[in-house]
Design a protein around this motif. Structure first.
Motif, PDB file in Angstrom:
ATOM      1  N   TYR A   1      14.663  -2.009 -18.389  1.00 16.73           N
ATOM      2  CA  TYR A   1      13.755  -2.552 -18.253  1.00 16.73           C
ATOM      3  C   TYR A   1      13.295  -2.532 -16.819  1.00 16.73           C
ATOM      4  O   TYR A   1      12.303  -3.102 -16.550  1.00 16.73           O
ATOM      5  N   MET A   2      14.185  -1.910 -15.439  1.00 20.52           N
ATOM      6  CA  MET A   2      14.162  -1.606 -14.849  1.00 20.52           C
ATOM      7  C   MET A   2      12.973  -0.531 -14.892  1.00 20.52           C
ATOM      8  O   MET A   2      11.314  -0.553 -13.772  1.00 20.52           O
ATOM      9  N   GLU A   3      12.900   0.170 -15.679  1.00 21.27           N
ATOM     10  CA  GLU A   3      11.493   1.220 -15.931  1.00 21.27           C
ATOM     11  C   GLU A   3      10.532   0.337 -16.285  1.00 21.27           C
ATOM     12  O   GLU A   3       9.377   0.453 -15.769  1.00 21.27           O
ATOM     13  N   ALA A   4      10.200  -0.919 -17.151  1.00 22.90           N
ATOM     14  CA  ALA A   4       9.392  -1.263 -17.367  1.00 22.90           C
ATOM     15  C   ALA A   4       8.527  -1.675 -16.461  1.00 22.90           C
ATOM     16  O   ALA A   4       7.175  -2.004 -16.885  1.00 22.90           O
ATOM     17  N   GLY A   5       9.242  -2.375 -15.898  1.00 28.05           N
ATOM     18  CA  GLY A   5       9.377  -3.017 -14.504  1.00 28.05           C
ATOM     19  C   GLY A   5       8.632  -2.303 -13.290  1.00 28.05           C
ATOM     20  O   GLY A   5       7.968  -3.477 -12.687  1.00 28.05           O
ATOM     21  N   GLY A   6       8.393  -1.194 -13.058  1.00 23.70           N
ATOM     22  CA  GLY A   6       8.153  -0.679 -12.363  1.00 23.70           C
ATOM     23  C   GLY A   6       9.121   0.002 -11.515  1.00 23.70           C
ATOM     24  O   GLY A   6       9.157  -0.375 -10.612  1.00 23.70           O
ATOM     25  N   ILE A   7      10.906  -0.881 -11.575  1.00 26.00           N
ATOM     26  CA  ILE A   7      11.803  -0.816 -10.111  1.00 26.00           C
ATOM     27  C   ILE A   7      12.471   0.067  -9.753  1.00 26.00           C
ATOM     28  O   ILE A   7      13.008   0.772  -9.376  1.00 26.00           O
TER      29      ILE A   7
END
Length: 335
Positions: A250-256
């Motif tokens: 999720y963090m990778e896909a959301g740019g976090i």
């Protein structure tokens, strides 16, 4: 600005559905902790090592899953004392502000007590430095906390009477189980490193929330952003309930998630994880959710800190306080 608003619970519901769709079942650690509270002898039970007795163990249930549930349960039990320890251990200056010290391996020759100099560096450098300082601050407190837990464990060991406190027992069982676990030996993790890594993740998310505020609602003053971030903090708590694999995706896909996995990088403007809900609060978008399951994985627990009331909120509050005290919002508006 932001995408269309969504209901506040859309994110948690979507993530729960994604876990189920990936074939993952959540083990309710809070129920295991309740059993331990009612009967501390459960710490030594066979059931604790078998998904806490909360889910059936089949022939294809992996030892990694069982180890994960056992370790996270014992960490969560110990974390109930960590919140008060962090609160008591936060250093403050003469004006009552959180006192930061330079991280020992900082890439920047900066002094957190020299606020004027910090105001003269690029905002990316300032935020990176403050993120690093925050992680270092929590690392020092957590190290002292773990040392005190081990002192309590050693105290009862030296008594030789068979008497033991629940904290000492949980500490002994935790360290023993991790030493015997192929999962944690492969990863090279011990209780201290897991606790620090978890705090770094919370700090990273907290700073990302701070940095998202002026992106989503530009042109307001620091008081507005401080209030918005504090009222929005509970909206990001559901991230602590997910599996580690799906959190990272999720963090990778959301740019976090930054390229190097470190918690010191400024949130990119093109991030897609944070949005505004119908109440004007910052929340997490379901869009970057990516179903993921490791081979053989069937169960997840979420972060152990989630089961220690107020601990994650405390981490987020520490970040928000530092952001306010260092006038970070004024600098973020200059991006």
């Amino acid at each position: 600005m932001s995408r269309p608003a969504s209901r506040s619970n859309d994110f948690a519901l979507a993530f729960a559905a994604a876990h189920a769709g990936a074939g993952l079942t959540r083990v309710p650690i809070n129920q295991i902790l309740q059993t331990i509270s009612e009967n501390p002898a459960f710490l030594f039970s066979k059931e604790l090592k078998q998904l806490g007795g909360r889910c059936p163990v089949h022939a294809d249930t992996s030892q990694d899953d069982m180890d994960k549930v056992t370790v996270n349960t014992l960490l969560a039990f110990l974390f109930h004392g960590l919140k008060a320890y962090v609160e008591a251990g936060l250093p403050v200056d003469d004006e009552g502000r959180i006192r930061l010290v330079p991280p020992p391996r900082s890439a920047y020759a900066l002094d957190p007590t020299d606020r004027a100099s910090l105001g003269g560096v690029p905002v990316e450098v300032m935020c990176s430095f403050l993120r690093d300082c925050t992680c270092h601050l929590l690392d020092e407190i957590i190290t002292r906390w773990m040392a005190d837990v081990l002192v309590e464990e050693e105290h009862y060991r030296t008594l030789g009477s068979g008497e033991i406190s629940a904290v000492a027992a949980a500490s002994f069982l935790l360290h023993t189980h991790m030493e015997d676990s192929a999962l944690y030996q492969r990863a090279g993790y011990d209780a201290l490193s897991i606790t620090k890594t978890g705090s770094h993740t919370a700090i990273h998310i907290g700073w990302a929330l701070v940095e998202a505020a002026p992106l989503l609602v530009p042109g307001r003053d620091a008081a507005f952003y401080d209030d918005l971030v504090r009222r929005s903090a509970k909206q990001v708590i559901p991230l602590a309930m997910v599996s580690l694999g799906m959190l990272v995706h999720y963090m990778e896909a959301g740019g976090i998630e930054p390229h190097d996995g470190l918690a010191i990088h400024l949130l990119p403007k093109e991030q897609t994880a944070f949005t505004l809900n119908e109440s004007g609060l910052i929340c997490l978008s379901p869009e970057p959710i990516t179903p993921f399951r490791k081979e053989g994985e069937q169960y997840y627990t979420g972060c152990p800190a989630f089961y220690a009331p107020g601990l994650i909120n405390l981490y987020l509050d520490i970040v928000a306080t530092i952001a306010r005290e260092y006038a970070v919002y004024d600098r973020l508006l200059q991006r």
